[in-house]
Design a protein around this motif. Structure first.
Motif, PDB file in Angstrom:
ATOM      1  N   UNK A 166       6.467  -1.568  13.724  1.00 37.89           N
ATOM      2  CA  UNK A 166       5.530  -0.499  13.405  1.00 37.89           C
ATOM      3  C   UNK A 166       5.789   0.052  11.989  1.00 37.89           C
ATOM      4  N   UNK A 167       4.705   0.167  11.216  1.00 38.18           N
ATOM      5  CA  UNK A 167       4.868   0.664   9.839  1.00 38.18           C
ATOM      6  C   UNK A 167       5.061   2.181   9.854  1.00 38.18           C
ATOM      7  N   UNK A 168       6.076   2.658   9.114  1.00 36.90           N
ATOM      8  CA  UNK A 168       6.249   4.114   9.050  1.00 36.90           C
ATOM      9  C   UNK A 168       5.750   4.647   7.704  1.00 36.90           C
ATOM     10  N   UNK A 169       5.775   3.782   6.693  1.00 42.45           N
ATOM     11  CA  UNK A 169       5.282   4.185   5.374  1.00 42.45           C
ATOM     12  C   UNK A 169       4.582   2.992   4.728  1.00 42.45           C
ATOM     13  N   UNK A 170       3.381   3.245   4.225  1.00 42.24           N
ATOM     14  CA  UNK A 170       2.632   2.159   3.583  1.00 42.24           C
ATOM     15  C   UNK A 170       2.354   2.505   2.126  1.00 42.24           C
ATOM     16  N   UNK A 171       2.808   1.640   1.240  1.00 43.57           N
ATOM     17  CA  UNK A 171       2.553   1.813  -0.188  1.00 43.57           C
ATOM     18  C   UNK A 171       1.400   0.868  -0.509  1.00 43.57           C
ATOM     19  N   UNK A 172       0.261   1.451  -0.918  1.00 41.69           N
ATOM     20  CA  UNK A 172      -0.932   0.623  -1.042  1.00 41.69           C
ATOM     21  C   UNK A 172      -1.502   0.666  -2.449  1.00 41.69           C
ATOM     22  N   UNK A 173      -1.372  -0.461  -3.125  1.00 38.20           N
ATOM     23  CA  UNK A 173      -2.073  -0.650  -4.392  1.00 38.20           C
ATOM     24  C   UNK A 173      -1.750   0.422  -5.437  1.00 38.20           C
ATOM     25  N   UNK A 174      -0.469   0.811  -5.520  1.00 40.53           N
ATOM     26  CA  UNK A 174      -0.093   1.910  -6.415  1.00 40.53           C
ATOM     27  C   UNK A 174      -0.074   1.460  -7.880  1.00 40.53           C
ATOM     28  N   UNK A 175      -0.789   2.224  -8.695  1.00 36.33           N
ATOM     29  CA  UNK A 175      -0.822   1.987 -10.146  1.00 36.33           C
ATOM     30  C   UNK A 175      -0.349   3.255 -10.828  1.00 36.33           C
ATOM     31  N   UNK A 176       0.604   3.111 -11.779  1.00 38.77           N
ATOM     32  CA  UNK A 176       1.012   4.268 -12.587  1.00 38.77           C
ATOM     33  C   UNK A 176       1.155   3.841 -14.035  1.00 38.77           C
ATOM     34  N   UNK A 177       0.444   4.557 -14.905  1.00 35.15           N
ATOM     35  CA  UNK A 177       0.533   4.281 -16.338  1.00 35.15           C
ATOM     36  C   UNK A 177       1.181   5.450 -17.049  1.00 35.15           C
ATOM     37  N   UNK A 178       2.002   5.131 -18.039  1.00 38.17           N
ATOM     38  CA  UNK A 178       2.511   6.151 -18.963  1.00 38.17           C
ATOM     39  C   UNK A 178       1.944   5.772 -20.315  1.00 38.17           C
ATOM     40  N   UNK A 179       0.878   6.429 -20.767  1.00 40.74           N
ATOM     41  CA  UNK A 179       0.199   6.007 -21.995  1.00 40.74           C
ATOM     42  C   UNK A 179      -0.281   4.582 -21.815  1.00 40.74           C
ATOM     43  N   UNK A 180       0.116   3.697 -22.732  1.00 42.30           N
ATOM     44  CA  UNK A 180      -0.318   2.309 -22.650  1.00 42.30           C
ATOM     45  C   UNK A 180       0.546   1.456 -21.729  1.00 42.30           C
ATOM     46  N   UNK A 181       1.667   2.037 -21.256  1.00 41.47           N
ATOM     47  CA  UNK A 181       2.602   1.243 -20.441  1.00 41.47           C
ATOM     48  C   UNK A 181       2.213   1.303 -18.958  1.00 41.47           C
ATOM     49  N   UNK A 182       2.082   0.120 -18.352  1.00 41.42           N
ATOM     50  CA  UNK A 182       1.775   0.089 -16.915  1.00 41.42           C
ATOM     51  C   UNK A 182       3.105  -0.017 -16.161  1.00 41.42           C
ATOM     52  N   UNK A 183       3.594   1.127 -15.674  1.00 46.99           N
ATOM     53  CA  UNK A 183       4.909   1.148 -15.009  1.00 46.99           C
ATOM     54  C   UNK A 183       4.827   0.555 -13.608  1.00 46.99           C
ATOM     55  N   UNK A 184       3.684   0.726 -12.937  1.00 44.57           N
ATOM     56  CA  UNK A 184       3.472   0.113 -11.622  1.00 44.57           C
ATOM     57  C   UNK A 184       2.069  -0.466 -11.600  1.00 44.57           C
ATOM     58  N   UNK A 185       1.990  -1.756 -11.241  1.00 45.01           N
ATOM     59  CA  UNK A 185       0.705  -2.443 -11.347  1.00 45.01           C
ATOM     60  C   UNK A 185       0.267  -2.956  -9.968  1.00 45.01           C
ATOM     61  N   UNK A 186      -0.449  -2.120  -9.252  1.00 42.94           N
ATOM     62  CA  UNK A 186      -0.982  -2.485  -7.929  1.00 42.94           C
ATOM     63  C   UNK A 186       0.118  -2.931  -6.958  1.00 42.94           C
ATOM     64  N   UNK A 187       1.110  -2.082  -6.796  1.00 43.81           N
ATOM     65  CA  UNK A 187       2.226  -2.407  -5.899  1.00 43.81           C
ATOM     66  C   UNK A 187       1.875  -2.021  -4.461  1.00 43.81           C
ATOM     67  N   UNK A 188       2.044  -2.965  -3.551  1.00 47.65           N
ATOM     68  CA  UNK A 188       1.813  -2.724  -2.120  1.00 47.65           C
ATOM     69  C   UNK A 188       2.961  -3.309  -1.310  1.00 47.65           C
ATOM     70  N   UNK A 189       3.482  -2.536  -0.394  1.00 41.35           N
ATOM     71  CA  UNK A 189       4.395  -3.062   0.630  1.00 41.35           C
ATOM     72  C   UNK A 189       4.553  -1.976   1.684  1.00 41.35           C
ATOM     73  N   UNK A 190       5.125  -2.346   2.819  1.00 44.31           N
ATOM     74  CA  UNK A 190       5.303  -1.298   3.819  1.00 44.31           C
ATOM     75  C   UNK A 190       6.720  -1.285   4.368  1.00 44.31           C
ATOM     76  N   UNK A 191       7.065  -0.133   4.916  1.00 48.62           N
ATOM     77  CA  UNK A 191       8.405   0.060   5.458  1.00 48.62           C
ATOM     78  C   UNK A 191       8.269   0.229   6.957  1.00 48.62           C
ATOM     79  N   UNK A 192       9.029  -0.561   7.681  1.00 47.92           N
ATOM     80  CA  UNK A 192       8.931  -0.512   9.145  1.00 47.92           C
ATOM     81  C   UNK A 192       9.849   0.570   9.689  1.00 47.92           C
ATOM     82  N   UNK A 193       9.436   1.147  10.788  1.00 46.45           N
ATOM     83  CA  UNK A 193      10.258   2.175  11.427  1.00 46.45           C
ATOM     84  C   UNK A 193      11.603   1.573  11.815  1.00 46.45           C
ATOM     85  N   UNK A 194      12.675   2.277  11.461  1.00 45.43           N
ATOM     86  CA  UNK A 194      14.008   1.858  11.882  1.00 45.43           C
ATOM     87  C   UNK A 194      14.688   0.857  10.963  1.00 45.43           C
ATOM     88  N   UNK A 195      14.043   0.504   9.842  1.00 50.33           N
ATOM     89  CA  UNK A 195      14.705  -0.476   8.977  1.00 50.33           C
ATOM     90  C   UNK A 195      15.444   0.185   7.810  1.00 50.33           C
TER      91      UNK A 195
END
Ligand SMILES: Nc1ncnc2c1ncn2[C@@H]1O[C@H](COP(=O)(O)OP(=O)(O)OP(=O)(O)O)[C@@H](O)[C@H]1O
Length: 250
Positions: free
Chosen positions: A1-30
């Motif tokens: 069972x997923x407890x946290x889902x990171x979906x398509x996260x994008x973060x830019x600092x000016x011209x720098x793309x620090x996170x480019x569509x990051x997705x993964x999930x964390x299962x309960x108890x792991x």
């Protein structure tokens, strides 16, 4: 069972793309590790999960809702606790007072009230239990600044546990620790996990990561390049290449 889902996260600092569509999930108890060379975007992602930073795009799904835009305090109260890369214990307070302060806004109206109000016996009892759980019971009266780094890190975890988190985020928990302290910390994290706390940690120490984590996600230049069980991830060619390219194998 997923407890946290990171979906398509994008973060830019000016011209720098620090996170480019990051997705993964964390299962309960792991115990889930997030690794990658310097500048891969690990701390940025932690800060987004905790509400210290807002992403330009994407969602963080926790308990069925998107928590992007929630304030850090609200996220902590919902059940996501954290510690920091550079330990942030209150050096002038004792170990016990540090954990009491961790009860924070659930107990005190504001931080000043912590020093002014007599503390309820039940909270002292609960704080002593948390110190005990983190192998710190004999140091409860000791000023935090006088504790060695390994114990300060454990204290930071004890303080984060005061809010009874479902998920605990640890930012480079083994950084600066000697071999014995690192092994003790690994055992403590596994013990907390057995008590039902889901753990996500960022780490550069590969040995600690492989020994502690059930699952590893690897970022490089803001992109997820691999994920899997430790034994497979450390053999993954893209992962080896990313670390060799950066010249910083854990
Ligand atoms: N506030 C900021 N302003 C501008 N650039 C930033 C900011 N925070 C992070 N960055 C940049 O974003 C990228 C990702 O940084 P981040 O600290 O998330 O990486 P990291 O994987 O945690 O690295 P490390 O392992 O060295 O801590 C880096 O290029 C960094 O310089």
């Amino acid at each position: 069972m997923k407890v946290l889902e990171i979906k398509n996260i994008v973060k830019r600092f000016g011209g720098l793309v620090a996170l480019n569509a990051v997705s993964f999930s964390i299962k309960k108890g792991e115990i889930h590790a997030l690794i990658g060379p310097n500048g891969a975007g690990k701390t940025t992602l932690f800060n987004i999960i905790n509400g210290f930073l807002k992403p330009d795009n994407g969602e963080i799904i926790y308990k069925g809702r998107n928590i992007v835009g929630f304030r850090p305090n609200r996220i902590a109260k919902l059940g996501i606790g954290r510690t920091f890369q550079i330990v942030r214990v209150f050096g002038h307070l004792t170990a016990l007072e540090n954990v009491l302060a961790g009860f924070g806004i659930n107990v005190y109206d504001n931080f000043r009230a912590f020093f002014e109000k007599p503390v309820n016996e039940n909270y002292i009892k609960k704080a002593r239990e948390l110190l005990d759980m983190c192998d710190l019971s004999e140091y409860y009266k000791v000023k935090a600044s006088l504790l060695p780094l390994g114990l300060q890190r454990k204290l930071e975890i004890a303080r984060a546990l005061a809010l009874n988190p479902e998920i605990l985020l640890l930012d480079e928990p083994a950084s600066g620790l000697n071999d014995l302290e690192t092994e003790e910390l690994s055992n403590m994290i596994k013990m907390l996990n057995k008590k039902g706390i889901t753990i996500l940690f960022v780490e550069h120490n590969t040995h600690f990561t492989v020994k502690t984590a059930h699952w590893i996600t690897v970022l490089d230049y803001g992109v997820k390049i691999a994920e899997g069980i430790p034994e497979e991830v450390v053999k993954d060619e893209r992962v080896i290449e990313a670390y060799l390219g950066s010249g910083s194998i854990g």
